[in-house]
Design an enzyme around this catalytic site. Structure first.
Site, PDB file in Angstrom:
ATOM      1  N   SER A 106       0.791  -1.150  -0.164  1.00  0.00           N
ATOM      2  CA  SER A 106       0.038  -0.116  -0.013  1.00  0.00           C
ATOM      3  C   SER A 106       0.791   1.408  -0.069  1.00  0.00           C
ATOM      4  O   SER A 106       1.737   0.973   0.564  1.00  0.00           O
ATOM      5  CB  SER A 106      -0.889  -0.004   1.252  1.00  0.00           C
ATOM      6  OG  SER A 106      -1.503   1.265   1.553  1.00  0.00           O
ATOM      7  N   TYR A 129      -1.931   5.552  -4.106  1.00  0.00           N
ATOM      8  CA  TYR A 129      -3.010   6.492  -4.092  1.00  0.00           C
ATOM      9  C   TYR A 129      -2.503   7.792  -4.688  1.00  0.00           C
ATOM     10  O   TYR A 129      -1.295   8.372  -4.414  1.00  0.00           O
ATOM     11  CB  TYR A 129      -3.454   6.734  -2.569  1.00  0.00           C
ATOM     12  CG  TYR A 129      -4.307   5.809  -1.908  1.00  0.00           C
ATOM     13  CD1 TYR A 129      -5.456   5.534  -2.570  1.00  0.00           C
ATOM     14  CD2 TYR A 129      -3.839   5.075  -0.784  1.00  0.00           C
ATOM     15  CE1 TYR A 129      -6.547   4.526  -1.840  1.00  0.00           C
ATOM     16  CE2 TYR A 129      -4.909   4.352  -0.221  1.00  0.00           C
ATOM     17  CZ  TYR A 129      -5.973   3.750  -0.779  1.00  0.00           C
ATOM     18  OH  TYR A 129      -6.815   3.104  -0.273  1.00  0.00           O
ATOM     19  N   THR A 155      -5.620   2.740  -7.257  1.00  0.00           N
ATOM     20  CA  THR A 155      -6.947   2.575  -6.780  1.00  0.00           C
ATOM     21  C   THR A 155      -7.895   3.646  -6.994  1.00  0.00           C
ATOM     22  O   THR A 155      -7.528   4.929  -6.886  1.00  0.00           O
ATOM     23  CB  THR A 155      -6.936   2.283  -4.996  1.00  0.00           C
ATOM     24  OG1 THR A 155      -6.019   1.324  -4.781  1.00  0.00           O
ATOM     25  CG2 THR A 155      -8.022   2.186  -4.304  1.00  0.00           C
ATOM     26  N   LYS A 231      -7.837  -0.927  -9.811  1.00  0.00           N
ATOM     27  CA  LYS A 231      -8.371  -1.591  -8.654  1.00  0.00           C
ATOM     28  C   LYS A 231      -9.861  -0.692  -8.252  1.00  0.00           C
ATOM     29  O   LYS A 231      -9.493   0.458  -7.684  1.00  0.00           O
ATOM     30  CB  LYS A 231      -7.687  -1.675  -7.316  1.00  0.00           C
ATOM     31  CG  LYS A 231      -8.134  -2.396  -6.194  1.00  0.00           C
ATOM     32  CD  LYS A 231      -7.042  -2.664  -5.147  1.00  0.00           C
ATOM     33  CE  LYS A 231      -7.593  -3.163  -4.015  1.00  0.00           C
ATOM     34  NZ  LYS A 231      -8.187  -2.275  -2.896  1.00  0.00           N
ATOM     35  N   HIS A 255     -13.485  -2.203  -2.363  1.00  0.00           N
ATOM     36  CA  HIS A 255     -12.504  -1.877  -1.264  1.00  0.00           C
ATOM     37  C   HIS A 255     -13.077  -2.644  -0.054  1.00  0.00           C
ATOM     38  O   HIS A 255     -12.946  -2.192   1.308  1.00  0.00           O
ATOM     39  CB  HIS A 255     -12.624  -0.442  -0.811  1.00  0.00           C
ATOM     40  CG  HIS A 255     -11.400   0.333  -0.411  1.00  0.00           C
ATOM     41  ND1 HIS A 255     -10.606   0.909  -1.350  1.00  0.00           N
ATOM     42  CD2 HIS A 255     -10.731   0.394   0.685  1.00  0.00           C
ATOM     43  CE1 HIS A 255      -9.581   1.479  -0.752  1.00  0.00           C
ATOM     44  NE2 HIS A 255      -9.594   1.089   0.409  1.00  0.00           N
TER      45      HIS A 255
HETATM   46  C1  LIG Z   1      -7.375  -2.576   6.966  1.00  0.00           C
HETATM   47  C2  LIG Z   1      -7.270  -2.420   5.669  1.00  0.00           C
HETATM   48  C3  LIG Z   1      -6.434  -1.516   5.064  1.00  0.00           C
HETATM   49  C4  LIG Z   1      -6.924  -1.305   3.501  1.00  0.00           C
HETATM   50  N1  LIG Z   1      -5.761  -0.507   2.949  1.00  0.00           N
HETATM   51  C5  LIG Z   1      -5.956  -0.281   1.665  1.00  0.00           C
HETATM   52  C6  LIG Z   1      -5.166   0.514   0.884  1.00  0.00           C
HETATM   53  O1  LIG Z   1      -4.266   1.092   1.447  1.00  0.00           O
HETATM   54  N2  LIG Z   1      -5.287   0.647  -0.448  1.00  0.00           N
HETATM   55  C7  LIG Z   1      -6.014  -0.003  -1.201  1.00  0.00           C
HETATM   56  O2  LIG Z   1      -6.457  -0.119  -2.330  1.00  0.00           O
HETATM   57  N3  LIG Z   1      -7.024  -0.912  -0.521  1.00  0.00           N
HETATM   58  C8  LIG Z   1      -6.880  -1.032   1.002  1.00  0.00           C
HETATM   59  N4  LIG Z   1      -7.955  -2.144   1.307  1.00  0.00           N
HETATM   60  C9  LIG Z   1      -8.742  -2.859   0.605  1.00  0.00           C
HETATM   61  C10 LIG Z   1      -8.088  -4.160   0.365  1.00  0.00           C
HETATM   62  O3  LIG Z   1      -7.181  -3.890  -0.633  1.00  0.00           O
HETATM   63  C11 LIG Z   1      -9.236  -5.024  -0.460  1.00  0.00           C
HETATM   64  O4  LIG Z   1      -9.769  -4.535  -1.506  1.00  0.00           O
HETATM   65  C12 LIG Z   1      -9.972  -5.628   0.591  1.00  0.00           C
HETATM   66  O5  LIG Z   1      -9.493  -5.663   1.817  1.00  0.00           O
HETATM   67  C13 LIG Z   1     -10.571  -6.962   0.065  1.00  0.00           C
HETATM   68  O6  LIG Z   1     -11.689  -7.516   0.833  1.00  0.00           O
HETATM   69  P1  LIG Z   1     -11.357  -8.556   2.052  1.00  0.00           P
HETATM   70  O7  LIG Z   1     -10.790  -7.682   2.977  1.00  0.00           O
HETATM   71  O8  LIG Z   1     -12.803  -9.025   2.202  1.00  0.00           O
HETATM   72  O9  LIG Z   1     -10.519  -9.785   1.408  1.00  0.00           O
HETATM   73  C14 LIG Z   1      -7.689  -2.093   2.747  1.00  0.00           C
HETATM   74  C15 LIG Z   1      -8.604  -3.050   3.545  1.00  0.00           C
HETATM   75  C16 LIG Z   1      -8.470  -3.101   4.865  1.00  0.00           C
HETATM   76  C17 LIG Z   1      -9.134  -4.165   5.476  1.00  0.00           C
END
Ligand SMILES: Cc1cc2nc3c(=O)[nH]c(=O)nc-3n(C[C@H](O)[C@H](O)[C@H](O)COP(=O)(O)O)c2cc1C
Length: 356
Positions: A106, A129, A155, A231, A255
């Site tokens: 990330s 981002y 993203t 994404k 997300h």
């Molecule tokens: C704690 C947390 C932090 C996340 N941070 C980012 C991030 O920095 N950038 C991003 O594109 N998605 C982020 N996401 C989304 C994840 O990349 C992903 O799309 C999502 O968690 C998938 O669903 P799942 O947790 O049910 O497997 C984050 C998700 C969580 C749970």
């Protein structure tokens, strides 16, 4: 610390994490309807398995952007991993490398992208981002390319940050020893300042660029020279536009239910996107993958591979690098078993007709 499946990993993580951190990881936007719906979409589908197929030799490996990987799995980008464990992103990168699957780092990592790259030689993708200061964005892209990242994951579902009420209630903050390590130290101030409400919301508010549009994509791609993965797409028309603007991959994603609540569950959005662009781009999906059978369902509906999010954090919180290894091993073993039981020894055998 032992767990038999991803849900047990979550229970262990919950028991050892501060409530603020657990809520940040587990939570979603508003009423968390989409968080639950992402999961239910998998549970609601039944598999029409085949019988009397020779499944004695199964092949889970595939190639992603020229790299052989051991399973159709990529680690989703997730911010602030040192909240889960002191080794944070380093532990995750080592576990992913050991498992032979790519990790997406990330922009909001708590270690720098260079330090994470130095953790090993597994495939790494960089999640971007776009900062409103485009110079900072260009610098991040150049650093990721120079460090040897193999894809750029842009993203696109955060023109604003979703309202995460748990974080607001908990006044979510990073402790003074944690930083968004890819940025200058002072840029993390909003994440640490004593103030009511979510520090993450304040931080993103200060950096986000809500004016980003399709016309910016080609510039980002050309600047990095890396394959560009978009994404956060849930519609066929957006997916077509992404590919027309030079994307090499799409992640069907909402997300993890953390942005627009009541957004369509990713699995339900997948078939229309697969039909529109599945033949001309790498198609991934995420949101709710917890079992090997979930991966089978995603592949049957047209994904080439899946991204896994929260279970990685649960493993990391429960047992550091070993915990993440265990989560990845469980998903690999479960997928292997599911393919055996489905009569689909190769990934290409996992076709639409498996879903009832
Ligand atoms: C704690 C947390 C932090 C996340 N941070 C980012 C991030 O920095 N950038 C991003 O594109 N998605 C982020 N996401 C989304 C994840 O990349 C992903 O799309 C999502 O968690 C998938 O669903 P799942 O947790 O049910 O497997 C984050 C998700 C969580 C749970």
């Amino acid at each position: 610390m032992s767990f038999l499946n991803c849900d047990e990993a979550e229970a262990l993580a919950r028991a050892c994490l501060p409530a603020q951190t657990y809520d940040y990881f587990a939570g979603g936007a508003n009423d968390e309807i989409t968080v639950g719906a992402n999961r239910r979409a998998f549970d609601d589908l039944a598999i029409r398995y085949r019988v009397l197929v020779d499944v004695s030799r199964r092949e889970l490996g595939m190639t992603l952007f020229g790299r052989r990987v051991t399973a159709p799995i990529v680690l989703a980008p997730m911010a602030f991993q040192r909240l889960a464990h002191p080794d944070g992103e380093l532990a995750t990168a080592r576990a992913a490398a050991a498992a032979g699957i790519p990790m997406t780092v990330s922009t909001f990592a708590t270690l720098s992208l260079e330090d994470i790259r130095a953790a090993g030689d597994g495939p790494l993708w960089f999640q971007l981002y776009v900062h409103k200061d485009r110079g900072i964005t260009r610098d991040l892209i150049a650093r990721a390319a120079a460090a040897g990242y193999e894809a750029l994951v842009l993203t696109v579902d955060v023109p604003e940050i979703g309202r995460r009420e748990r974080d607001e209630r908990n006044s979510f903050r990073l402790s003074p020893d944690l930083r968004v390590a890819n940025f200058l130290p002072r840029m993390s101030d909003a994440l640490q300042a004593e103030a009511p409400g979510s520090g993450l919301a304040d931080f993103v508010q200060g950096m986000r660029d809500s004016s980003l549009t399709w016309k910016d994509l080609e510039g980002l791609r050309a600047h990095s020279g890396l394959p560009l993965v978009i994404k956060g797409v849930v519609r066929a028309d957006d997916a077509r536009r992404a590919v027309d603007h030079g994307a090499s991959g799409i992640v069907v994603s909402n997300h993890g239910g953390r942005q627009l609540d009541t957004a369509i569950p990713s699995l339900r959005a997948l078939p229309e996107v697969a039909e529109a662009v599945g033949h001309r781009t790498l198609l991934l999906m995420d949101g709710g993958i917890r079992r090997g059978t979930d991966i089978v369902k995603a592949l049957a509906l047209g994904a080439h591979a899946v991204m896994v999010g929260r279970p990685v954090l649960w493993g990391l919180a429960a047992d550091g690098e070993a915990g993440v290894r265990r989560v990845l091993e469980l998903l690999h073993t479960e997928l292997d078993l599911a393919m055996g039981l489905c009569g689909t020894p190769r990934l290409a055998d996992i076709t639409r007709d498996l879903i009832g």
